[in-house]
Write a protein that holds these residues in place. Structure first.
Motif, PDB file in Angstrom:
ATOM      1  N   TYR A  50       0.806  -1.265   0.063  1.00  0.00           N
ATOM      2  CA  TYR A  50      -0.025  -0.027  -0.025  1.00  0.00           C
ATOM      3  C   TYR A  50       0.933   1.341  -0.004  1.00  0.00           C
ATOM      4  N   GLY A  51       0.302   2.364  -0.317  1.00  0.00           N
ATOM      5  CA  GLY A  51       1.352   3.471  -0.365  1.00  0.00           C
ATOM      6  C   GLY A  51       2.059   3.863  -1.540  1.00  0.00           C
ATOM      7  N   ARG A  52       3.112   4.520  -1.327  1.00  0.00           N
ATOM      8  CA  ARG A  52       3.889   5.236  -2.279  1.00  0.00           C
ATOM      9  C   ARG A  52       4.779   3.965  -2.627  1.00  0.00           C
ATOM     10  N   CYS A  53       5.060   2.927  -2.042  1.00  0.00           N
ATOM     11  CA  CYS A  53       6.137   1.851  -2.453  1.00  0.00           C
ATOM     12  C   CYS A  53       5.476   0.744  -3.195  1.00  0.00           C
ATOM     13  N   PHE A  54       4.148   0.955  -3.333  1.00  0.00           N
ATOM     14  CA  PHE A  54       3.190  -0.249  -3.914  1.00  0.00           C
ATOM     15  C   PHE A  54       3.754  -0.396  -5.213  1.00  0.00           C
ATOM     16  N   ARG A  55       3.891   0.506  -6.150  1.00  0.00           N
ATOM     17  CA  ARG A  55       4.034   0.765  -7.457  1.00  0.00           C
ATOM     18  C   ARG A  55       5.606  -0.105  -7.921  1.00  0.00           C
ATOM     19  N   VAL A  56       6.503   0.368  -7.048  1.00  0.00           N
ATOM     20  CA  VAL A  56       7.829  -0.494  -7.442  1.00  0.00           C
ATOM     21  C   VAL A  56       7.870  -1.620  -7.085  1.00  0.00           C
ATOM     22  N   VAL A  57       7.302  -2.094  -5.758  1.00  0.00           N
ATOM     23  CA  VAL A  57       7.062  -3.391  -5.620  1.00  0.00           C
ATOM     24  C   VAL A  57       6.331  -4.535  -6.619  1.00  0.00           C
ATOM     25  N   PHE A  58       5.268  -3.731  -7.066  1.00  0.00           N
ATOM     26  CA  PHE A  58       4.569  -4.461  -8.023  1.00  0.00           C
ATOM     27  C   PHE A  58       5.160  -4.652  -9.229  1.00  0.00           C
ATOM     28  N   ILE A  59       6.081  -3.763  -9.801  1.00  0.00           N
ATOM     29  CA  ILE A  59       6.980  -3.742 -10.820  1.00  0.00           C
ATOM     30  C   ILE A  59       7.964  -4.850 -10.708  1.00  0.00           C
ATOM     31  N   GLY A  60       8.588  -5.091  -9.541  1.00  0.00           N
ATOM     32  CA  GLY A  60       9.394  -6.135  -9.293  1.00  0.00           C
ATOM     33  C   GLY A  60       8.883  -7.413  -9.360  1.00  0.00           C
ATOM     34  N   SER A  61       7.584  -7.674  -8.459  1.00  0.00           N
ATOM     35  CA  SER A  61       7.066  -8.883  -8.620  1.00  0.00           C
ATOM     36  C   SER A  61       6.339  -9.534  -9.833  1.00  0.00           C
ATOM     37  N   THR A  62       5.993  -8.524 -10.638  1.00  0.00           N
ATOM     38  CA  THR A  62       5.377  -8.594 -11.998  1.00  0.00           C
ATOM     39  C   THR A  62       6.919  -9.150 -13.105  1.00  0.00           C
ATOM     40  N   LEU A  63       7.879  -8.460 -12.699  1.00  0.00           N
ATOM     41  CA  LEU A  63       8.674  -8.802 -13.730  1.00  0.00           C
ATOM     42  C   LEU A  63       9.262 -10.386 -13.385  1.00  0.00           C
ATOM     43  N   PHE A  64       9.438 -10.641 -12.232  1.00  0.00           N
ATOM     44  CA  PHE A  64       9.974 -11.999 -12.108  1.00  0.00           C
ATOM     45  C   PHE A  64       8.895 -13.132 -12.333  1.00  0.00           C
ATOM     46  N   ALA A  65       7.522 -12.606 -12.098  1.00  0.00           N
ATOM     47  CA  ALA A  65       6.258 -13.827 -12.432  1.00  0.00           C
ATOM     48  C   ALA A  65       6.518 -13.800 -14.064  1.00  0.00           C
ATOM     49  N   LEU A  66       6.627 -12.597 -14.748  1.00  0.00           N
ATOM     50  CA  LEU A  66       6.787 -12.958 -16.293  1.00  0.00           C
ATOM     51  C   LEU A  66       8.005 -13.491 -16.806  1.00  0.00           C
ATOM     52  N   GLN A  67       8.868 -13.236 -15.783  1.00  0.00           N
ATOM     53  CA  GLN A  67      10.442 -14.198 -16.243  1.00  0.00           C
ATOM     54  C   GLN A  67      10.123 -15.620 -16.207  1.00  0.00           C
ATOM     55  N   GLN A  68       9.372 -15.951 -15.469  1.00  0.00           N
ATOM     56  CA  GLN A  68       8.935 -17.641 -15.129  1.00  0.00           C
ATOM     57  C   GLN A  68       7.994 -17.863 -16.123  1.00  0.00           C
ATOM     58  N   LEU A  69       6.983 -17.204 -16.301  1.00  0.00           N
ATOM     59  CA  LEU A  69       5.909 -17.503 -17.261  1.00  0.00           C
ATOM     60  C   LEU A  69       6.254 -17.264 -18.811  1.00  0.00           C
ATOM     61  N   SER A  70       7.499 -16.806 -19.059  1.00  0.00           N
ATOM     62  CA  SER A  70       8.017 -16.872 -20.392  1.00  0.00           C
ATOM     63  C   SER A  70       8.490 -18.428 -20.801  1.00  0.00           C
ATOM     64  N   GLY A  71       8.404 -19.208 -19.839  1.00  0.00           N
ATOM     65  CA  GLY A  71       8.434 -20.596 -20.443  1.00  0.00           C
ATOM     66  C   GLY A  71       9.812 -21.069 -20.137  1.00  0.00           C
ATOM     67  N   ILE A  72      10.864 -20.471 -19.556  1.00  0.00           N
ATOM     68  CA  ILE A  72      12.339 -20.779 -19.567  1.00  0.00           C
ATOM     69  C   ILE A  72      12.461 -22.157 -18.743  1.00  0.00           C
ATOM     70  N   ASN A  73      11.589 -22.494 -17.851  1.00  0.00           N
ATOM     71  CA  ASN A  73      12.117 -23.748 -16.922  1.00  0.00           C
ATOM     72  C   ASN A  73      11.256 -24.784 -17.545  1.00  0.00           C
ATOM     73  N   ALA A  74       9.938 -24.346 -18.486  1.00  0.00           N
ATOM     74  CA  ALA A  74       9.411 -25.476 -19.197  1.00  0.00           C
ATOM     75  C   ALA A  74      10.263 -25.953 -20.215  1.00  0.00           C
ATOM     76  N   ILE A  75      11.307 -24.755 -20.949  1.00  0.00           N
ATOM     77  CA  ILE A  75      12.036 -25.518 -21.951  1.00  0.00           C
ATOM     78  C   ILE A  75      13.191 -26.370 -21.491  1.00  0.00           C
ATOM     79  N   PHE A  76      13.534 -26.061 -20.053  1.00  0.00           N
ATOM     80  CA  PHE A  76      14.453 -27.029 -19.654  1.00  0.00           C
ATOM     81  C   PHE A  76      13.877 -28.292 -19.458  1.00  0.00           C
ATOM     82  N   TYR A  77      12.719 -28.360 -18.852  1.00  0.00           N
ATOM     83  CA  TYR A  77      11.974 -29.657 -18.733  1.00  0.00           C
ATOM     84  C   TYR A  77      11.746 -30.641 -19.764  1.00  0.00           C
ATOM     85  N   PHE A  78      11.486 -29.902 -20.861  1.00  0.00           N
ATOM     86  CA  PHE A  78      10.906 -30.372 -22.177  1.00  0.00           C
ATOM     87  C   PHE A  78      12.523 -30.608 -23.197  1.00  0.00           C
ATOM     88  N   SER A  79      13.295 -30.155 -22.508  1.00  0.00           N
ATOM     89  CA  SER A  79      14.624 -30.233 -23.701  1.00  0.00           C
ATOM     90  C   SER A  79      15.160 -31.543 -23.700  1.00  0.00           C
TER      91      SER A  79
END
Length: 501
Positions: free
Chosen positions: A283-312
């Motif tokens: 909440y408050g002033r810091c929420f935006r940067v925490v949201f950006i950080g959390s979303t970046l890490f989520a999108l990093q994993q949802l890009s499929g990198i680990n799935a590529i390793f699993y299927f490789s």
């Protein structure tokens, strides 16, 4: 300890935090620019901070090593410990480590803020040594799981603390390069585990040696931190100004201490408590940067990198490539991309590499980035949907997979871990990193849990299309929300994102 050791040789007069604040205010309001020290425009020597950064990246090497240490020996481990053929038990040997990592990452911010960055590294090494020793000597599945759980807690604690430490001790002009060392060390750890596990099929009990070996770098990490500098940012937050000056002198040189301390003093906000409540991150002033950080890490994993390793392994097997050679190909692609990211991070910037990595575009830089991550996913879709028979389709799929790993390592892999400590305000930096890393591990866990089920129900064409869609979503998100931090001090970034009220 640090202040007494370097104080005798200091070339400047030490001042209180109040004095630095007054000096900064006077210089900011002065029209005479010549009164500002010349270290604003001259860079300190990178050689001073390099050994400290190198020691911190040992934790990343251990992270990579323990991610890959059971890959080759898992069959031998299951046979020796009596659960051969039990796929659930084999899965637990792998996933228990990830569960421990989630626990470690959840508490990493509070540990790093409570006892300091150096002691947090030493605390990270302890469960890695104990856990690896238990795994190396156990004769039961329960002992192996306990060892993996302990190792996992160290794995979860190490990466966020390493990102914090490297960001806080690095001069701005090489901070991106130094941040890339973390990804390179992780790649080297993965490759080291895979290479060291090769003799496991010929030598009985070799898997125990694989675990024992990991205690050596963990011990070196704990020992080296006794001689490394503490983060001046953390010391300043604790009110230990004299020690912060001494550490800046070790990291930047005496000529740059005054300016560095003045930069820290600009962020003094007397109306803010030093205690960070968990709710402040959402909440408050810091929420935006925490949201950006959390979303970046989520999108990093949802890009499929680990799935590529699993299927490789399946893709390479169908193409007739042996598993050890396949692992070498993937490791080389990962390492090559990480090295190129290190070279380009402080030249092109973080945002550019993120955009290129997630979306892709023709380029003329170094290796001609002909096709980036979203395009690599398109190759996977074409290969899996093609009706062609023979080696052409398989080679297209293998090439798309290696290109995906390579382009991931150029930007989407190393940049979030470097960018987030840069954009988080000093007051919440450690705890915000803990939250974002926890998001990383949760999404990582569910991708690994659901991938095979989704592959079976949706088929590879639709599944890879979904991953490609997430890559395109990441492009839009980065374009709209991520600021460029190349060459800026942490104080400049904080003031730009969270200007004083």
């Amino acid at each position: 300890m640090w202040g007494h050791r370097t104080g005798e040789f200091s070339m400047y007069k030490r001042m209180s935090p109040r004095d630095y604040t007054v000096v900064a205010d006077v210089e900011d309001s002065s029209a005479v620019s010549h009164s500002i020290p010349d270290q604003e425009t001259t860079n300190p020597s990178w050689r001073l901070s390099f050994p400290h950064v190198l020691a911190a990246t040992i934790s990343a090497f251990l992270f990579g090593y323990h991610l890959g240490v059971v890959n080759e020996p898992l069959e031998s481990i299951s046979f020796d410990l009596g659960f051969n053929g039990n796929t659930l038990a084999e899965g637990l040997v792998v996933s228990t480590c990830l569960g421990g990592a989630l626990i470690g990452s959840l508490f990493s911010g509070w540990i790093a803020d409570g006892i300091g960055r150096r002691r947090a590294f030493q605390l990270c090494a302890l469960p890695m040594i104990v856990g690896a020793s238990i795994s190396a000597t156990t004769k039961t599945l329960a002992g192996m799981l306990l060892g993996r759980l302990l190792v996992g807690t160290g794995m979860g604690l190490g990466p966020p603390v390493a990102s914090l430490y490297v960001t806080e001790v690095s001069p701005p002009f090489v901070r991106g390069t130094y941040g890339s060392f973390i990804q390179i060390a992780t790649c080297l750890g993965l490759m080291g585990a895979l290479l060291f596990g090769i003799p496991v099929r010929e030598i009985a009990g070799w898997w125990r040696i694989c675990f024992w070996v990991s205690t050596v770098p963990a011990g070196i990490l704990a020992l080296s931190m006794m001689f490394c500098a503490e983060s001046p940012h953390w010391l300043y937050k604790q009110g230990r100004t004299v020690e912060a000056e001494a550490e800046f002198e070790r990291l930047l040189g005496g000529a740059h201490v005054k300016f560095a301390m003045q930069e820290l003093s600009k962020l003094d906000r007397g109306d803010e408590s030093d205690v960070v409540h968990f709710s402040e991150l959402f909440y408050g002033r810091c929420f935006r940067v925490v949201f950006i950080g959390s979303t970046l890490f989520a999108l990093q994993q949802l890009s499929g990198i680990n799935a590529i390793f699993y299927f490789s392994s399946t893709v390479f097997k169908n193409a007739g490539v042996p598993s050890d050679l396949a692992n070498a190909f993937v490791g080389i692609a990962n390492l090559s991309g990480s090295v190129i990211a290190m070279v380009l991070m402080d030249k092109l910037g973080r945002k550019v590499l993120l955009l290129w990595s997630f979306f892709g575009m023709p380029g003329l830089y170094v290796v001609h980035f002909n096709t980036m991550q979203a395009v690599s996913m398109a190759l996977q879709v074409v290969a899996t949907s093609s009706n062609m028979l023979g080696s052409g389709t398989l080679y297209l799929s293998v090439g798309g997979m290696l290109m995906f790993v390579f382009t991931f390592a150029i930007g989407a892999g190393p940049v979030p871990g470097l960018l987030l400590p840069e954009i988080f305000p000093s007051r919440i930096r450690a705890k915000a990193m803990a939250v974002c890393m926890s998001v990383h591990w949760v999404v990582n866990f569910f991708v690994g849990l659901l991938f095979l089920r989704l592959l079976e129900q949706l088929g590879p064409r639709l599944l890879y299309t979904i991953f490609g869609t997430f890559c395109m979503m990441a492009v839009v998100f980065v374009k709209r929300n991520v600021m460029e931090t190349k060459g800026k001090s942490l104080q400049e970034i904080e003031i730009a994102l969270l200007p004083p009220i």
